[in-house]
Write a protein that holds these residues in place. Sequence first.
Motif, PDB file in Angstrom:
ATOM      1  N   ARG A 268       0.804  -1.222   0.000  1.00  0.00           N
ATOM      2  CA  ARG A 268       0.000   0.000   0.000  1.00  0.00           C
ATOM      3  C   ARG A 268       0.839   1.274   0.000  1.00  0.00           C
ATOM      4  O   ARG A 268       0.596   2.189  -0.793  1.00  0.00           O
ATOM      5  N   SER A 269       1.825   1.361   0.896  1.00  0.00           N
ATOM      6  CA  SER A 269       2.607   2.598   1.006  1.00  0.00           C
ATOM      7  C   SER A 269       3.409   2.878  -0.255  1.00  0.00           C
ATOM      8  O   SER A 269       3.778   4.027  -0.511  1.00  0.00           O
ATOM      9  N   ILE A 270       3.690   1.829  -1.028  1.00  0.00           N
ATOM     10  CA  ILE A 270       4.412   2.007  -2.289  1.00  0.00           C
ATOM     11  C   ILE A 270       3.437   2.301  -3.417  1.00  0.00           C
ATOM     12  O   ILE A 270       3.611   3.260  -4.178  1.00  0.00           O
ATOM     13  N   ALA A 271       2.377   1.507  -3.524  1.00  0.00           N
ATOM     14  CA  ALA A 271       1.423   1.660  -4.623  1.00  0.00           C
ATOM     15  C   ALA A 271       0.631   2.959  -4.532  1.00  0.00           C
ATOM     16  O   ALA A 271       0.304   3.574  -5.561  1.00  0.00           O
ATOM     17  N   GLN A 272       0.324   3.405  -3.315  1.00  0.00           N
ATOM     18  CA  GLN A 272      -0.535   4.578  -3.153  1.00  0.00           C
ATOM     19  C   GLN A 272       0.229   5.872  -2.879  1.00  0.00           C
ATOM     20  O   GLN A 272      -0.377   6.939  -2.818  1.00  0.00           O
ATOM     21  N   SER A 273       1.550   5.783  -2.699  1.00  0.00           N
ATOM     22  CA  SER A 273       2.309   7.011  -2.446  1.00  0.00           C
ATOM     23  C   SER A 273       2.413   7.840  -3.729  1.00  0.00           C
ATOM     24  O   SER A 273       2.357   7.300  -4.832  1.00  0.00           O
ATOM     25  N   ARG A 274       2.570   9.138  -3.576  1.00  0.00           N
ATOM     26  CA  ARG A 274       2.643  10.049  -4.715  1.00  0.00           C
ATOM     27  C   ARG A 274       3.785  11.044  -4.516  1.00  0.00           C
ATOM     28  O   ARG A 274       4.064  11.481  -3.395  1.00  0.00           O
ATOM     29  N   PRO A 293      -3.504  13.231   8.824  1.00  0.00           N
ATOM     30  CA  PRO A 293      -2.080  12.872   8.921  1.00  0.00           C
ATOM     31  C   PRO A 293      -1.580  12.122   7.685  1.00  0.00           C
ATOM     32  O   PRO A 293      -2.254  11.241   7.159  1.00  0.00           O
ATOM     33  N   TYR A 294      -0.391  12.513   7.252  1.00  0.00           N
ATOM     34  CA  TYR A 294       0.295  11.854   6.139  1.00  0.00           C
ATOM     35  C   TYR A 294       1.715  11.510   6.568  1.00  0.00           C
ATOM     36  O   TYR A 294       2.332  12.215   7.378  1.00  0.00           O
ATOM     37  N   LEU A 295       2.239  10.420   6.003  1.00  0.00           N
ATOM     38  CA  LEU A 295       3.669  10.164   6.050  1.00  0.00           C
ATOM     39  C   LEU A 295       4.289  10.924   4.891  1.00  0.00           C
ATOM     40  O   LEU A 295       3.823  10.813   3.750  1.00  0.00           O
ATOM     41  N   VAL A 296       5.330  11.690   5.185  1.00  0.00           N
ATOM     42  CA  VAL A 296       5.971  12.525   4.163  1.00  0.00           C
ATOM     43  C   VAL A 296       7.469  12.253   4.183  1.00  0.00           C
ATOM     44  O   VAL A 296       8.108  12.332   5.236  1.00  0.00           O
ATOM     45  N   ALA A 297       8.036  11.932   3.015  1.00  0.00           N
ATOM     46  CA  ALA A 297       9.473  11.664   2.900  1.00  0.00           C
ATOM     47  C   ALA A 297      10.058  12.562   1.828  1.00  0.00           C
ATOM     48  O   ALA A 297       9.395  12.884   0.837  1.00  0.00           O
ATOM     49  N   ASN A 298      11.317  12.966   2.029  1.00  0.00           N
ATOM     50  CA  ASN A 298      11.932  13.882   1.071  1.00  0.00           C
ATOM     51  C   ASN A 298      12.480  13.199  -0.179  1.00  0.00           C
ATOM     52  O   ASN A 298      12.866  13.863  -1.135  1.00  0.00           O
ATOM     53  N   GLY A 299      12.533  11.878  -0.200  1.00  0.00           N
ATOM     54  CA  GLY A 299      12.967  11.174  -1.400  1.00  0.00           C
ATOM     55  C   GLY A 299      14.454  11.229  -1.675  1.00  0.00           C
ATOM     56  O   GLY A 299      14.912  10.726  -2.704  1.00  0.00           O
ATOM     57  N   GLN A 300      15.224  11.804  -0.755  1.00  0.00           N
ATOM     58  CA  GLN A 300      16.672  11.849  -0.940  1.00  0.00           C
ATOM     59  C   GLN A 300      17.302  10.535  -0.506  1.00  0.00           C
ATOM     60  O   GLN A 300      16.648   9.690   0.104  1.00  0.00           O
ATOM     61  N   LEU A 301      18.583  10.366  -0.814  1.00  0.00           N
ATOM     62  CA  LEU A 301      19.253   9.105  -0.547  1.00  0.00           C
ATOM     63  C   LEU A 301      19.971   9.156   0.802  1.00  0.00           C
ATOM     64  O   LEU A 301      19.418   8.762   1.830  1.00  0.00           O
ATOM     65  N   GLN A 302      21.189   9.663   0.832  1.00  0.00           N
ATOM     66  CA  GLN A 302      21.936   9.703   2.089  1.00  0.00           C
ATOM     67  C   GLN A 302      21.313  10.654   3.100  1.00  0.00           C
ATOM     68  O   GLN A 302      21.501  10.489   4.307  1.00  0.00           O
ATOM     69  N   ALA A 333      10.598  25.307  -1.200  1.00  0.00           N
ATOM     70  CA  ALA A 333       9.598  25.478  -2.245  1.00  0.00           C
ATOM     71  C   ALA A 333      10.174  25.020  -3.581  1.00  0.00           C
ATOM     72  O   ALA A 333      11.321  25.291  -3.913  1.00  0.00           O
ATOM     73  N   GLY A 334       9.356  24.288  -4.334  1.00  0.00           N
ATOM     74  CA  GLY A 334       9.801  23.795  -5.635  1.00  0.00           C
ATOM     75  C   GLY A 334      10.375  22.399  -5.591  1.00  0.00           C
ATOM     76  O   GLY A 334      10.508  21.735  -6.622  1.00  0.00           O
ATOM     77  N   ALA A 335      10.758  21.905  -4.386  1.00  0.00           N
ATOM     78  CA  ALA A 335      11.226  20.527  -4.255  1.00  0.00           C
ATOM     79  C   ALA A 335      10.030  19.585  -4.328  1.00  0.00           C
ATOM     80  O   ALA A 335       8.872  20.024  -4.407  1.00  0.00           O
ATOM     81  N   SER A 336      10.268  18.297  -4.303  1.00  0.00           N
ATOM     82  CA  SER A 336       9.199  17.316  -4.308  1.00  0.00           C
ATOM     83  C   SER A 336       9.324  16.417  -3.087  1.00  0.00           C
ATOM     84  O   SER A 336      10.449  16.148  -2.627  1.00  0.00           O
ATOM     85  N   VAL A 337       8.190  15.979  -2.562  1.00  0.00           N
ATOM     86  CA  VAL A 337       8.184  15.006  -1.473  1.00  0.00           C
ATOM     87  C   VAL A 337       7.278  13.853  -1.864  1.00  0.00           C
ATOM     88  O   VAL A 337       6.417  13.993  -2.732  1.00  0.00           O
ATOM     89  N   ARG A 338       7.509  12.710  -1.249  1.00  0.00           N
ATOM     90  CA  ARG A 338       6.634  11.553  -1.461  1.00  0.00           C
ATOM     91  C   ARG A 338       5.758  11.402  -0.235  1.00  0.00           C
ATOM     92  O   ARG A 338       6.236  11.432   0.897  1.00  0.00           O
ATOM     93  N   LEU A 339       4.459  11.264  -0.445  1.00  0.00           N
ATOM     94  CA  LEU A 339       3.556  11.173   0.696  1.00  0.00           C
ATOM     95  C   LEU A 339       2.511  10.092   0.490  1.00  0.00           C
ATOM     96  O   LEU A 339       2.177   9.702  -0.633  1.00  0.00           O
ATOM     97  N   VAL A 340       2.003   9.609   1.619  1.00  0.00           N
ATOM     98  CA  VAL A 340       0.908   8.641   1.632  1.00  0.00           C
ATOM     99  C   VAL A 340       0.127   8.854   2.914  1.00  0.00           C
ATOM    100  O   VAL A 340       0.705   9.219   3.957  1.00  0.00           O
ATOM    101  N   ALA A 341      -1.173   8.653   2.856  1.00  0.00           N
ATOM    102  CA  ALA A 341      -2.004   8.874   4.042  1.00  0.00           C
ATOM    103  C   ALA A 341      -1.695   7.843   5.121  1.00  0.00           C
ATOM    104  O   ALA A 341      -1.373   6.700   4.835  1.00  0.00           O
ATOM    105  N   VAL A 342      -1.774   8.274   6.378  1.00  0.00           N
ATOM    106  CA  VAL A 342      -1.639   7.361   7.505  1.00  0.00           C
ATOM    107  C   VAL A 342      -2.946   6.567   7.618  1.00  0.00           C
ATOM    108  O   VAL A 342      -4.017   7.151   7.624  1.00  0.00           O
TER     109      VAL A 342
END
Length: 342
Positions: A268-274, A293-302, A333-342
């Motif tokens: 779910r967290s992979i298929a429904q994240s945007r 509430p959402y889980l929010v990740a910055n999508g960066q690596l290290q 502003a202008g960056a992207s994040v990956r999020l999915v609902a809790v």
Amino acid sequence: MLVMRPAQMADLAAVQRLAADSLVGVTSLPDDAGRLSDKIAASQASFAAEVGFNGEESYFFVLEDSESGRLLGCCGIVASAGYSEPFYSFRNETFVHASRSLGIHNKIHVLSLCHDLTGNSLLTSFYMEPALLNSVWAELNSRARLLFVASYPERFSDAVVVEIVGLSDEQGESPFWDAVGRNFFDMNYIEAERLCGLKSRTFLAELMPHYPIYVPLLPDAAQESMGQVHPRAQITFDILMREGFETDHYIDIFDGGPTLNARTSSIRSIAQSRLVPVLLADAGAPPSKNARPYLVANGQLQDFRAVVAELEWVPGKPVSLSREVAEALGVGAGASVRLVAV
């Protein structure tokens, strides 16, 4: 604010504190400074590596209170279970015993030692301070690593597995281990799991019976414990079941706990994240009454970061983040994040 991030060597003492309180069956979190140091070093090397497919990499995350600096949890992902040695499980099977002349047709439940799940990515090392297990922070600690998988699919397998700790009592006695494993090793369940944490599960697995085990021949307590979850692991189990993992096919070879598995693309967290563009909210703006509430990740690596944030987001539109959340994630502003609902 609680923030998930990659573990650093400076976290070693705090990680060992978490490991000391983890369940006996969590062999990926040994209470041993040397092993934990190696674990963090391997994770740092994995985050730094250029990777085109899942190999020997392992990723270890910690959950930090950004105000106090205290670690409240940890979790990990192994890119390929059993990369250097087989990853053993017991597979649930049914044998048919029949006699046409006697008119008898019996279906018998058996356990077969296998390494079907070798090569799948493996969720490991989950620990959460008990006071937070029934909170949204447990969702963050368990699921945010799946957002990391969603951001870097080339680093992981097309299937994911996770071993859930099975039943044992307050003295650390496991009915399943006592009925099966203890017959092949002169040690109790705690000693066996500790040895696995310090060395390897494989050398013990290779001494386990390689012929099918007929479940009806096991004591009732062992049969009843198969596929059951330790009470302290129930929250983790429930979260992963909501993610779409399946429980019916495999169990752990030591305590009989369920080994969950799922196709990566269907989690779910992979298929429904945007992946969503970021806007910064005006300073002092009141929170929306329609936020959730959402889980929010910055999508960066290290510099991977993930948090829980109350957001009012419309699919297909940018997401407005408070300055505090944006700072915790290290985005503007202008960056992207990956999020999915809790």
